[in-house]
Design a protein around this motif. Structure first.
Motif, short mmCIF file in Angstrom:
data_model
loop_
_atom_site.label_atom_id
_atom_site.label_comp_id
_atom_site.label_asym_id
_atom_site.label_seq_id
_atom_site.Cartn_x
_atom_site.Cartn_y
_atom_site.Cartn_z
N GLN A 1 77.39 60.04 34.70
CA GLN A 1 76.59 60.19 35.92
C GLN A 1 75.88 61.54 35.95
N LEU A 2 76.57 62.58 35.50
CA LEU A 2 75.92 63.89 35.41
C LEU A 2 74.76 63.86 34.43
N GLY A 3 74.91 63.10 33.34
CA GLY A 3 73.83 62.95 32.37
C GLY A 3 72.63 62.24 32.97
N TYR A 4 72.87 61.23 33.79
CA TYR A 4 71.76 60.52 34.44
C TYR A 4 71.01 61.45 35.39
N LEU A 5 71.75 62.26 36.15
CA LEU A 5 71.11 63.21 37.06
C LEU A 5 70.30 64.25 36.31
N SER A 6 70.81 64.71 35.17
CA SER A 6 70.15 65.75 34.39
C SER A 6 68.97 65.22 33.61
N GLY A 7 69.04 63.95 33.20
CA GLY A 7 68.05 63.41 32.29
C GLY A 7 67.15 62.35 32.86
N ILE A 8 67.55 61.10 32.73
CA ILE A 8 66.63 59.99 32.93
C ILE A 8 66.12 59.88 34.36
N ALA A 9 66.95 60.22 35.36
CA ALA A 9 66.51 60.11 36.75
C ALA A 9 65.31 61.00 37.02
N PHE A 10 65.33 62.18 36.46
CA PHE A 10 64.22 63.12 36.60
C PHE A 10 63.07 62.74 35.68
N ALA A 11 63.38 62.50 34.42
CA ALA A 11 62.36 62.38 33.39
C ALA A 11 61.51 61.12 33.52
N VAL B 1 57.85 68.04 18.26
CA VAL B 1 58.21 68.67 19.53
C VAL B 1 59.06 67.74 20.39
N THR B 2 58.92 66.42 20.21
CA THR B 2 59.76 65.48 20.96
C THR B 2 61.22 65.56 20.51
N ILE B 3 61.43 65.58 19.20
CA ILE B 3 62.80 65.70 18.69
C ILE B 3 63.38 67.06 19.06
N THR B 4 62.56 68.09 18.96
CA THR B 4 63.01 69.42 19.37
C THR B 4 63.42 69.43 20.84
N SER B 5 62.65 68.75 21.69
CA SER B 5 62.96 68.69 23.11
C SER B 5 64.21 67.84 23.38
N LEU B 6 64.38 66.76 22.61
CA LEU B 6 65.58 65.94 22.74
C LEU B 6 66.82 66.80 22.54
N ILE B 7 66.78 67.61 21.49
CA ILE B 7 67.90 68.50 21.20
C ILE B 7 67.99 69.60 22.25
N ALA C 1 49.09 65.25 28.73
CA ALA C 1 49.94 64.34 29.50
C ALA C 1 50.61 63.30 28.60
N ILE C 2 49.86 62.76 27.63
CA ILE C 2 50.44 61.78 26.71
C ILE C 2 51.55 62.44 25.90
N SER C 3 51.28 63.66 25.41
CA SER C 3 52.29 64.39 24.64
C SER C 3 53.52 64.65 25.51
N LEU C 4 53.28 65.15 26.72
CA LEU C 4 54.40 65.47 27.61
C LEU C 4 55.14 64.21 28.07
N PHE C 5 54.41 63.08 28.19
CA PHE C 5 55.07 61.81 28.53
C PHE C 5 56.11 61.45 27.48
N ILE C 6 55.70 61.51 26.21
CA ILE C 6 56.61 61.19 25.12
C ILE C 6 57.73 62.21 25.03
N ILE C 7 57.35 63.50 25.10
CA ILE C 7 58.33 64.58 25.01
C ILE C 7 59.38 64.47 26.11
N ASN C 8 58.93 64.25 27.33
CA ASN C 8 59.85 64.28 28.46
C ASN C 8 60.63 62.99 28.63
N LEU C 9 59.99 61.85 28.35
CA LEU C 9 60.72 60.60 28.49
C LEU C 9 61.85 60.53 27.47
#
Length: 438
Positions: free
Chosen positions: A59-69, A240-246, A367-375
């Motif tokens: 649940q903490l992971g959902y709050l930190s990640g997907i709910a926001f992103a 940058v997407t993989i870097t952001s994932l990490i 925006a397209i880059s940030l969409f992929i990076i952030n999602l």
């Protein structure tokens, strides 16, 4: 299409004065600072929220990640399309006021659902910040100064992360986590007014050889097609997407890791860990931007991508040591070295993407880059850490401290994958003379 020399954009007597350019960059950096502070504060509050609302790591992971992103990433594209036609500074100002108010509302949440909805609101607001900011900076600074300018802008990440951790930890220690959200969220509304009053809207294409036409704005689909045809851009976005994932996964959970595994409290993390991260991040980000500008002038833009690959690979063993060592001082020292090297990617990556983008597609490409990076990065990274931690507990009978340690270690192992994509981007940048197209 009207024409203008690049020099006109750089001249203090040109469309935007030197002083106005600096003020605008400062305001955009401050906006990014508030964006990341409001986002990052959750990391230091996770343990307090977990205990108060009786949540598990997933649940903490959902709050930190997907709910926001999910909302942050998805809404960024239509907002960026609007920013390619309308006033970018107005969009940023409205977005800042919205997410600051929603951050404050997080402090009023009484259960998981209410906190989830407030975090979604923060994500909706922050969707209107980065793409138009990238576009404005690209118009304010020519290509050979862009990495340095975007590195300054990217200081918002490092300083915002420090402020979120420092103020969040300190306020929570002396008051509670709800007060921390309120104190951090409300000042952003004041900054929103300052952005509206004092930031300047530069002419599109001002710092390039050709000024952009005022009509015939490409669609989002046009922008996506153009980006996908550009091999260098595809590899940059992948890297940058993989870097952001990490990075998002590790950054959001590291304060909780220190609290669980080394017995620190929120105040300990605020006064010891947060400053170390801030110093390493500032030096790495600014130094990386300056080095990238030098390398671009000396060798060409491709050298910037090679620089990122080499420095990130050098950071890799130190990153693993942070989650392997059992002495807190040695662990934090290893993390300092890792951050010093790996934070070099921020300014150069976004500068390269903006340099490759057609003038009228800069906000859309961002925006397209940030969409992929952030999602993927922001959405999946923190969520994945929480889910893996829960799975490790079930599969290996680990306690929550050890399961979190090995979950973070597992995610860090993906670093060489990101380095590969930066190396491939450099090959295409060099091959195509920074055009990167087929």
């Amino acid at each position: 299409m009207a024409t203008s020399t690049a020099a006109a954009g750089r001249d203090a007597e040109g469309p935007v004065s030197h002083r106005a350019r600096k003020i605008t960059l400062l305001l955009l950096t401050a906006t990014y600072f508030f964006s990341y502070m409001d986002r990052q504060i959750l990391s230091i509050l996770l343990e307090a929220i977990k205990a108060d609302l009786q949540l598990d790591d997933a649940q903490l992971g959902y709050l930190s990640g997907i709910a926001f992103a999910l909302f942050y990433a998805t809404l960024g594209i239509p907002i960026a399309s609007l920013a390619d036609r309308k006033s970018r500074k107005n969009i940023i100002s409205i977005a800042l006021a919205l997410w600051s108010g929603m951050t404050a509302l997080c402090g009023l949440a009484q259960n998981f659902t209410q906190l989830l909805l407030a975090r979604i609101g923060v994500g909706i607001g922050e969707a209107g910040s980065s793409p138009p900011s990238h576009s404005m900076i690209a118009d304010l600074y020519p290509a050979n100064e862009r990495a340095g300018a975007l590195a300054i802008y990217s200081l918002g990440i490092t300083l915002g992360a420090f402020a979120g951790t420092f103020f969040g930890g300190s306020i929570t220690h002396y008051f509670d986590w709800r007060t921390a959200f309120l104190v951090v969220g409300l000042p952003g509304i004041v900054l929103a007014i300052l952005v509206r009053l004092f930031a300047v809207e530069p002419p599109r294409g001002m710092s390039d050889a050709v000024m952009a036409a005022s009509d015939d704005t490409p669609s989002i689909l046009d922008g996506a097609r153009a980006l996908m045809k550009n091999r260098a851009a595809v590899h940059l976005v992948a890297g940058v997407t993989i870097t952001s994932l990490i990075g998002y996964g590790l950054t959001l959970w590291s304060p909780a890791y220190l609290i669980r595994n080394f017995g620190l409290n929120e105040l300990d993390v605020a006064i010891s860990y947060a400053p170390v991260v801030a110093v390493a991040g500032v030096v790495g980000t600014v130094g990386g931007g300056k080095l990238a500008d030098y390398l671009a002038t000396r060798f060409g833009l491709y050298a910037q991508s090679n620089m990122i690959a080499i420095l990130k690979l050098g950071a890799f063993p130190f990153l693993l040591l942070f989650y392997y060592l059992t002495d807190v001082y040695l662990a934090v020292a290893a993390y300092f070295v890792a951050l010093l090297l790996q934070t070099c990617y921020l300014g150069p990556t976004f500068a390269l993407i903006q340099s490759l983008a057609p003038l009228r597609m800069r906000s859309v490409w961002a925006a397209i880059s940030l969409f992929i990076i952030n999602l993927i990065g922001l959405g999946i990274g923190p969520t994945l850490v929480g889910v893996i931690s829960v799975e490790y507990q079930a599969a290996f009978a680990m306690n929550d401290a050890e399961s979190l340690r090995w979950s973070l270690f597992t995610l860090a192992l993906a670093t060489p994958w990101a380095c590969f994509h930066y190396w491939r981007a450099a090959i295409w940048l060099k091959k195509d003379g920074a055009a990167g197209e087929d």
